[in-house]
Design a protein around this motif. Structure first.
Motif, mmCIF file in Angstrom:
data_model
loop_
_atom_site.group_PDB
_atom_site.id
_atom_site.type_symbol
_atom_site.label_atom_id
_atom_site.label_comp_id
_atom_site.label_asym_id
_atom_site.label_seq_id
_atom_site.Cartn_x
_atom_site.Cartn_y
_atom_site.Cartn_z
ATOM 1 N N ALA A 105 -37.447 6.134 1.836
ATOM 2 C CA ALA A 105 -37.423 7.029 3.000
ATOM 3 C C ALA A 105 -38.264 8.283 2.815
ATOM 4 C CB ALA A 105 -35.982 7.416 3.316
ATOM 5 N N SER A 145 -36.479 8.666 13.401
ATOM 6 C CA SER A 145 -37.163 9.478 14.412
ATOM 7 C C SER A 145 -38.676 9.340 14.269
ATOM 8 C CB SER A 145 -36.775 10.940 14.256
ATOM 9 O OG SER A 145 -37.241 11.437 13.028
ATOM 10 N N ARG A 239 -38.240 20.718 12.124
ATOM 11 C CA ARG A 239 -37.380 19.569 11.849
ATOM 12 C C ARG A 239 -35.953 19.985 12.186
ATOM 13 N NH1 ARG A 239 -41.787 17.828 11.231
ATOM 14 N NH2 ARG A 239 -42.563 16.329 9.678
HETATM 15 O O1 LIG Z 1 -35.967 11.924 9.812
HETATM 16 C C1 LIG Z 1 -36.890 11.159 9.914
HETATM 17 O O2 LIG Z 1 -37.082 10.490 10.879
HETATM 18 C C2 LIG Z 1 -37.859 11.029 8.767
HETATM 19 O O3 LIG Z 1 -37.878 12.284 8.153
HETATM 20 C C3 LIG Z 1 -38.459 12.435 6.937
HETATM 21 O O4 LIG Z 1 -39.884 12.599 7.053
HETATM 22 P P1 LIG Z 1 -40.398 14.100 7.119
HETATM 23 O O5 LIG Z 1 -39.774 14.845 8.221
HETATM 24 O O6 LIG Z 1 -41.874 14.106 7.057
HETATM 25 O O7 LIG Z 1 -39.765 14.654 5.758
HETATM 26 P P2 LIG Z 1 -40.141 15.709 4.653
HETATM 27 O O8 LIG Z 1 -41.013 15.118 3.621
HETATM 28 O O9 LIG Z 1 -38.841 16.281 4.235
HETATM 29 O O10 LIG Z 1 -41.018 16.813 5.412
HETATM 30 C C4 LIG Z 1 -40.501 17.661 6.418
HETATM 31 C C5 LIG Z 1 -41.484 18.790 6.650
HETATM 32 O O11 LIG Z 1 -41.446 19.642 5.528
HETATM 33 C C6 LIG Z 1 -42.751 19.868 5.018
HETATM 34 N N1 LIG Z 1 -42.619 20.046 3.560
HETATM 35 C C7 LIG Z 1 -42.201 19.029 2.754
HETATM 36 C C8 LIG Z 1 -42.050 19.234 1.404
HETATM 37 C C9 LIG Z 1 -42.347 20.500 0.859
HETATM 38 O O12 LIG Z 1 -42.240 20.765 -0.379
HETATM 39 N N2 LIG Z 1 -42.753 21.475 1.692
HETATM 40 C C10 LIG Z 1 -42.898 21.293 3.014
HETATM 41 O O13 LIG Z 1 -43.284 22.228 3.735
HETATM 42 C C11 LIG Z 1 -43.579 18.677 5.471
HETATM 43 O O14 LIG Z 1 -44.940 19.033 5.638
HETATM 44 C C12 LIG Z 1 -42.933 18.358 6.818
HETATM 45 O O15 LIG Z 1 -43.525 19.132 7.818
HETATM 46 C C13 LIG Z 1 -37.965 11.336 6.021
HETATM 47 O O16 LIG Z 1 -38.449 11.451 4.779
HETATM 48 C C14 LIG Z 1 -38.151 9.982 6.598
HETATM 49 O O17 LIG Z 1 -37.608 8.992 5.798
HETATM 50 C C15 LIG Z 1 -37.388 9.946 7.854
HETATM 51 O O18 LIG Z 1 -37.533 8.711 8.465
#
Ligand SMILES: O=C(O)[C@H]1O[C@H](OP(=O)(O)OP(=O)(O)OC[C@H]2O[C@@H](n3ccc(=O)[nH]c3=O)[C@H](O)[C@@H]2O)[C@H](O)[C@@H](O)[C@@H]1O
Ligand SMILES: NC(=O)c1ccc[n+]([C@@H]2O[C@H](COP(=O)([O-])OP(=O)(O)OC[C@H]3O[C@@H](n4cnc5c(N)ncnc54)[C@H](O)[C@@H]3O)[C@@H](O)[C@H]2O)c1
Length: 343
Positions: A105, A145, A239
């Motif tokens: 995920a 999502s 988010r």
């Molecule tokens: O809820 C969902 O539908 C999806 O959400 C996440 O995907 P994502 O939102 O991209 O998750 P993260 O990697 O936690 O990133 C969230 C945001 O934080 C940012 N981020 C991430 C890591 C970090 O160290 N710093 C940071 O600013 C990313 O650029 C992104 O904008 C999950 O990892 C997926 O498995 C899931 O399906």
């Protein structure tokens, strides 16, 4: 056949469940398969299912991102069974319900071997649907999502078809889950399988891998280790974060209820990533630095669930707000990292 009122009524009645279900003198337990049950959400789901004495739980997992450690509390329990198995291979077990979670995920893990991620979503879901068809089980898919891609409507409700890049680096996951949803509905219409689809929004809580790479676990681990919080640019992307116990409650209600879904399950409280960093700093380590770093391609700019359906059809809404959930996760991370709170 249960449906969400959309045009998804099945052509055939569902396959008959095991004759044991109708046995006169022997009341069998409910046998529940959880794929990906050694992972973050899966292991919390197993804990909840095991609380019911009428449930037998079988977990299958290939341990790519999950760990036996998440389930050690159930080793040796007569109602629990753990099988090392990859869902891209067929599986023969006799069960009444299938919670199909198996799939990496975290973006860094699902992008690590994208072809395997697609196989897991497509062949893995096909195999679990084949199993559901053979034994007459009800099957729930944990979709995401991310099927909404970089959404052009906000908040996202289930009728939105999404804005997804089919050839991008996230496609193995978001397109993979979209095909998995398609397979679910085709088995429902063609074979009468009882299906449930949850579209999960960002979920966090204890037991996430410390080096999982997702934003909440990264920030909490960084704050505890006195390392700068890495906000990926621009930092204004949003988010909505759901605590894992709320998520598990929503998944079980969906499985037990009458609606196929898809139903959004998530917490509508929306934060920019910079706001999240500020919250973590304030709650865990006011001295920690917040820095900005490069982002990855196709990062969705906004994400917030419309949970009208979950409220009205499942009677579900989240109960734990971010400022209460972060300290609960901090306790777990501190004990695993062996770093206690500063005096
Ligand atoms: O809820 C969902 O539908 C999806 O959400 C996440 O995907 P994502 O939102 O991209 O998750 P993260 O990697 O936690 O990133 C969230 C945001 O934080 C940012 N981020 C991430 C890591 C970090 O160290 N710093 C940071 O600013 C990313 O650029 C992104 O904008 C999950 O990892 C997926 O498995 C899931 O399906
Ligand atoms: N956590 C979230 O924010 C979020 C959001 C949307 C959707 N989801 C979905 O929920 C499910 C669980 O997510 P999670 O956060 O617990 O992730 P996780 O990575 O902790 O758990 C996934 C589990 O699946 C197992 N797995 C992966 N590929 C497998 C395969 N081919 N065969 C057998 N097992 C395999 C992993 O080893 C792991 O135990 C996933 O389907 C994910 O897409 C999660």
């Amino acid at each position: 056949m249960a449906s969400n009122g959309d045009n998804n009524a099945s052509a055939k009645p569902p396959p008959e469940p095991s004759p044991l279900r109708k046995a006169k003198f022997f009341q069998a337990n409910m046998r529940i398969l959880v794929t990906g049950g050694a992972g973050f959400i899966g292991s919390h789901l197993v804990d909840r299912l095991m609380q019911n004495e009428k449930n037998e739980v079988i977990v299958v997992d290939n341990y790519f991102t999950g760990s036996k450690d998440n389930l050690k509390q159930w080793f040796g329990h007569p109602r629990f069974e753990l099988i090392r198995h990859d869902v891209t291979e067929p599986l023969l077990v006799e069960v009444d319900q299938i919670y199909h979670l198996a799939c990496p995920a975290s973006p860094i893990f699902y992008k690590y071997n994208p072809v395997k991620t697609i196989k897991t979503n497509v062949i893995g879901t096909l195999n679990m649907l084949g199993l559901a068809k053979r034994v007459g089980a009800r099957i729930l898919l944990t979709s995401t999502s991310e099927v909404y891609g970089d959404p052009l409507i906000h908040p996202q409700d289930e009728s939105y078809w999404g804005n997804v890049n089919p050839i991008g680096v996230r496609s193995c996951y978001d397109e993979g889950k979209r095909v998995a949803e398609t397979l679910m509905f085709d088995y429902h219409r063609q074979h009468g399988i009882e299906i449930r689809i949850a579209r999960i929004f960002n979920t966090y809580g204890p037991r996430m891998n410390i080096d999982d790479g997702r934003v909440v676990s990264n920030f909490i681990a960084q704050a505890i280790r006195d390392e700068p919080l890495t906000v990926q640019l621009p930092g204004t992307q949003t988010r909505s974060f759901c605590y894992v116990s709320d998520m598990v409650d929503g998944l079980i209600r969906l499985m037990e209820g009458d609606n196929t879904g898809p139903i959004n399950i998530g917490n509508p409280g929306e934060f920019t990533i910079l706001e999240l960093a500020e919250n973590v700093k304030e709650l865990i380590n006011p001295d920690v630095q917040i820095i900005t770093v490069e982002n990855t391609p196709d990062d969705p700019r906004q994400r917030k669930p419309d949970i009208t359906k979950a409220k009205s059809l499942l009677g579900w809404e989240p109960t734990i707000k971010l400022s209460d959930g972060i300290p609960l996760m901090e306790d777990d991370f501190r004990s695993r990292l062996g770093i206690s709170r500063k005096k």
